[in-house]
Scaffold this motif. Structure first.
Motif, mmCIF file in Angstrom:
data_model
loop_
_atom_site.group_PDB
_atom_site.id
_atom_site.type_symbol
_atom_site.label_atom_id
_atom_site.label_comp_id
_atom_site.label_asym_id
_atom_site.label_seq_id
_atom_site.Cartn_x
_atom_site.Cartn_y
_atom_site.Cartn_z
ATOM 1 N N PHE A 1 46.919 40.331 42.954
ATOM 2 C CA PHE A 1 46.039 39.877 41.881
ATOM 3 C C PHE A 1 44.988 38.908 42.417
ATOM 4 O O PHE A 1 45.239 38.135 43.354
ATOM 5 C CB PHE A 1 46.833 39.152 40.790
ATOM 6 N N CYS A 2 43.814 38.942 41.792
ATOM 7 C CA CYS A 2 42.767 37.943 41.997
ATOM 8 C C CYS A 2 42.223 37.534 40.626
ATOM 9 O O CYS A 2 42.183 38.354 39.702
ATOM 10 C CB CYS A 2 41.613 38.491 42.840
ATOM 11 N N PHE A 3 41.789 36.288 40.517
ATOM 12 C CA PHE A 3 41.177 35.800 39.280
ATOM 13 C C PHE A 3 39.663 35.779 39.481
ATOM 14 O O PHE A 3 39.151 35.130 40.400
ATOM 15 C CB PHE A 3 41.695 34.404 38.951
ATOM 16 N N ASP B 1 39.754 49.260 36.712
ATOM 17 C CA ASP B 1 40.320 49.138 35.372
ATOM 18 C C ASP B 1 41.674 48.448 35.302
ATOM 19 O O ASP B 1 42.137 48.119 34.215
ATOM 20 C CB ASP B 1 40.447 50.521 34.724
ATOM 21 N N GLU B 2 42.338 48.213 36.437
ATOM 22 C CA GLU B 2 43.677 47.638 36.377
ATOM 23 C C GLU B 2 43.617 46.113 36.335
ATOM 24 O O GLU B 2 43.057 45.469 37.220
ATOM 25 C CB GLU B 2 44.527 48.084 37.567
ATOM 26 N N THR B 3 44.210 45.552 35.294
ATOM 27 C CA THR B 3 44.368 44.110 35.156
ATOM 28 C C THR B 3 45.848 43.800 35.010
ATOM 29 O O THR B 3 46.681 44.704 34.843
ATOM 30 C CB THR B 3 43.622 43.593 33.918
ATOM 31 N N HIS C 1 39.204 37.220 34.142
ATOM 32 C CA HIS C 1 40.378 38.074 34.016
ATOM 33 C C HIS C 1 41.203 38.051 35.303
ATOM 34 O O HIS C 1 40.677 37.801 36.399
ATOM 35 C CB HIS C 1 39.967 39.518 33.716
ATOM 36 N N ILE C 2 42.485 38.339 35.146
ATOM 37 C CA ILE C 2 43.372 38.525 36.300
ATOM 38 C C ILE C 2 43.355 40.007 36.629
ATOM 39 O O ILE C 2 43.855 40.836 35.863
ATOM 40 C CB ILE C 2 44.802 38.049 35.983
#
Length: 638
Positions: A232-234, A249-251, A238-239
């Motif tokens: 993950f990155c912020f 598209d994946e969060t 959004h995360i």
């Protein structure tokens, strides 16, 4: 356990000169044929059609004539290898068509594939790994095509299907299939802060080299994956999933929703999923309020599904998670909240720093073998079948992607799994196994068999092997072994009577019958199985015989010893040893030799198949026909 059919591995390779993409091409194919050890691939076969430009393909049958196939450059056939070459690969399970792949190849561009005639009862998977790139230690000058298939009913809710076999096991002693960088299937071109290399800067290249999966999170779960490896990155709002570039598209929210929705289905009520946040970029530097927001996100989407670490550990039994309803484990470094387990305290991940194929595979094996030395008994063990890139040399821009590098490694890693899956150390010490570009069901079905101890056992002894001839190929046993949950219950023999002054051969062939069983009794005949045989003109079919109140659990041979200067016959007959009744003894027409010690299945197992050793026609020399038998056993599941 329902029958399943797994993994036609068809590896077609287009041979081309190194760093040259014109000239005559060729195919070399590798097929992962029926595997008797885990009962996979029964009935799975394929046919190559539209092969005007290929030499060496048997168009009338479902096979290749040879293992090297050349492209035909004849001007009469309009088969110039610099032009596009197309053909179809039809994948079938017995008579059911699973999928029809249309493969388009051009020696100056990447492979293309389209699929038609898809059978909705099966998962299918196609890897297309193109030529034109090289990595230090691996030179990819071929095109690889990997096709696999599995019956969906074997994969759906597979943990629930084997619940009784694994319910009392600690979760860190169960083999769990996973994917590497699981959410990287749909990356975009926006650079993410976790990419720290100055060697490759264009985001187009980063994207191609960072994608490690084909399927979305939901698709992977449906295909059997139970461990998700996430980064993950912020981005300030959004995360998001990141791996050098951001996912399109994946969060974090999307992943948690997919996991929740998957586990809410009735057929998945005994499935457990591990979400391993392997890296959350700059997590330590993020403010406390943000970390609380992330914790609340987990709570909002997964709620009571999350297993808190203060109530569970990697040594908790599988049934503890299922019975409590806490069926999601989240791992994270320094989580600062009680919904995630501290990754450093929960999982062993022995990273490696080399990219030679043999080194990676040896490290994978040793990582499991020496688990007790390298990893605490109260942690998960993560073992990777993933390629590590150290230095990249791009030789063809159209073929640059991680999957294109992986052709030789993917083949080698699948062969490695085939070699070790019957090893006791894998069953006893293996835990989480992850791979790149996973079909999902390949690893899931291997895990299903190993976790239930249903890997096939071969039974043999020196007394039942005979003396002369060749053994049937163990990788080509489609017609020599019963389907899943079917067992040998009866048989007959074909033998040659006493030839008086002629050459005696005695036993020529064995035919066994498979049945389904209910409450220990055969209630449904499914099919006859056979192995290599040679039928002499005077041979006769003997009266059959079978076991009562249960299947066969072994056999016993009557074999004549080497007659030195006399007429040899070797095997004369075989009796079936029965699980719950006296021996089944079918009719034969000679009785030379001595009854040898029996070859028996382990306790709780039953006979599911056999192979034979047969001597071919010796022309003017002494003939013996069938010489020896080896059997295959699986646990008897009524």
């Amino acid at each position: 356990m329902k029958a399943y059919f797994l993994c036609l591995l068809c590896l077609l390779i287009i041979g081309i000169p190194l760093f040259s993409f014109a000239g005559q091409g060729g195919y070399h194919y590798f097929q992962n044929q029926f595997d008797p050890w885990t009962h996979r691939n029964i009935g799975i076969h394929f046919k190559v059609t539209n092969t005007e430009c290929l030499v060496g393909v048997e168009k009338r049958s479902w096979t290749f004539e040879s293992d090297f196939i050349e492209t035909n450059q004849s001007s009469l056939n309009n088969c110039n290898s610099q032009e596009e070459i197309s053909h179809n690969i039809i994948v079938k399970n017995h008579e059911d068509i699973i999928a029809n792949y249309r493969i388009k190849m051009n020696l100056d561009s990447s492979l293309e594939n389209s699929t038609s005639e898809i059978n909705q009862n099966y998962w299918h998977h196609a890897d297309l790994m193109s030529h034109g790139t090289s990595i230090i230690g691996t030179i990819n000058i071929y095109d690889y095509i990997l096709i696999s298939a599995s019956e969906k009913s074997a994969v759906t809710g597979w943990m629930g299907q084997i619940y009784n076999s694994i319910k009392e096991k600690p979760i860190n002693q169960i083999l769990i299939p996973g994917s590497h960088n699981s959410a990287s299937n749909n990356l975009g071109l926006e650079r993410s802060p976790d990419f720290n290399s100055d060697h490759i800067s264009p985001p187009e290249i980063i994207k191609k080299l960072s994608q490690t999966q084909y399927y979305s999170i939901m698709e992977q779960l449906e295909r059997g994956i139970r461990y998700l490896n996430i980064q993950f990155c912020f981005d300030g709002k959004h995360i998001r999933v990141c791996h050098g570039v951001y996912s399109k598209d994946e969060t974090a929210e999307n992943i948690f929703i997919d996991v929740r929705d998957f586990l809410s289905r009735k057929e998945n009520n005994k499935e457990l999923i591990i979400i391993d946040i392997q890296n959350f970029h700059n997590w330590i530097l993020l403010p406390y309020l943000f970390k609380q927001k992330f914790r609340n996100m987990i709570q909002n989407y997964l709620g009571q599904l999350v297993a808190p670490q203060n109530h569970f550990s990697p040594t908790s039994s599988f049934q503890n998670f299922i019975n409590s309803g806490h069926r999601v484990i989240i791992l994270q470094d320094n989580p600062n909240h009680n919904l995630a387990w501290d990754r450093a305290q929960s999982i062993c991940h022995n990273d490696y720093n080399f990219n030679q194929i043999n080194d990676i595979l040896n490290q994978f094996e040793n990582n499991i073998k020496i688990r007790e030395l390298a990893c605490s008994h109260d942690k998960f063990l993560l073992s990777e079948l993933a390629y590590k890139m150290k230095e990249i040399n791009i030789t063809h821009p159209n073929g640059v992607s991680l999957k294109d590098f992986l052709g030789p490694f993917k083949m080698a890693s699948i062969k490695k799994l085939n070699e070790i899956k019957s090893e006791k150390w894998l069953k006893d010490k293996g835990n989480i196994i992850i791979e790149d570009f996973s079909s999902g069901f390949d690893l899931a079905l291997i895990a299903k068999d190993i976790n239930t101890n249903t890997v096939t056992v071969r039974i043999q002894n020196e007394y039942s092997d005979g003396y002369w001839g060749d053994w049937a190929n163990e990788t080509q046993l489609i017609n020599s072994i019963c389907k899943t949950n079917e067992y040998v219950g009866s048989y007959y023999q074909i033998s040659e009577p006493n030839q008086e002054n002629g050459d005696d051969t005695a036993l020529n062939a064995i035919r066994m019958n498979c049945y389904k069983y209910n409450n220990g009794k055969a209630y449904y005949f499914t099919r006859m199985i056979s192995s290599n045989e040679i039928l002499w003109k005077n041979s006769r079919i003997g009266a059959p015989s079978g076991c009562f109140n249960g299947p066969a659990n072994g056999f016993q041979m009557l074999i004549e010893t080497n007659q030195i200067h006399g007429d040899d016959t070797a095997a004369n007959s075989i009796n079936l040893k029965c699980l719950k009744s006296n021996d089944a003894i079918s009719q034969v027409f000679t009785s030379w030799g001595t009854r040898r010690p029996p070859a028996l299945c382990p306790v709780g197992y039953a006979l599911v198949g056999f192979i034979t050793r047969v001597e071919s026609n010796q022309k003017e020399e002494d003939d013996t026909a069938l010489n020896g038998v080896r059997g295959y056993c699986k646990p008897f599941i009524q």
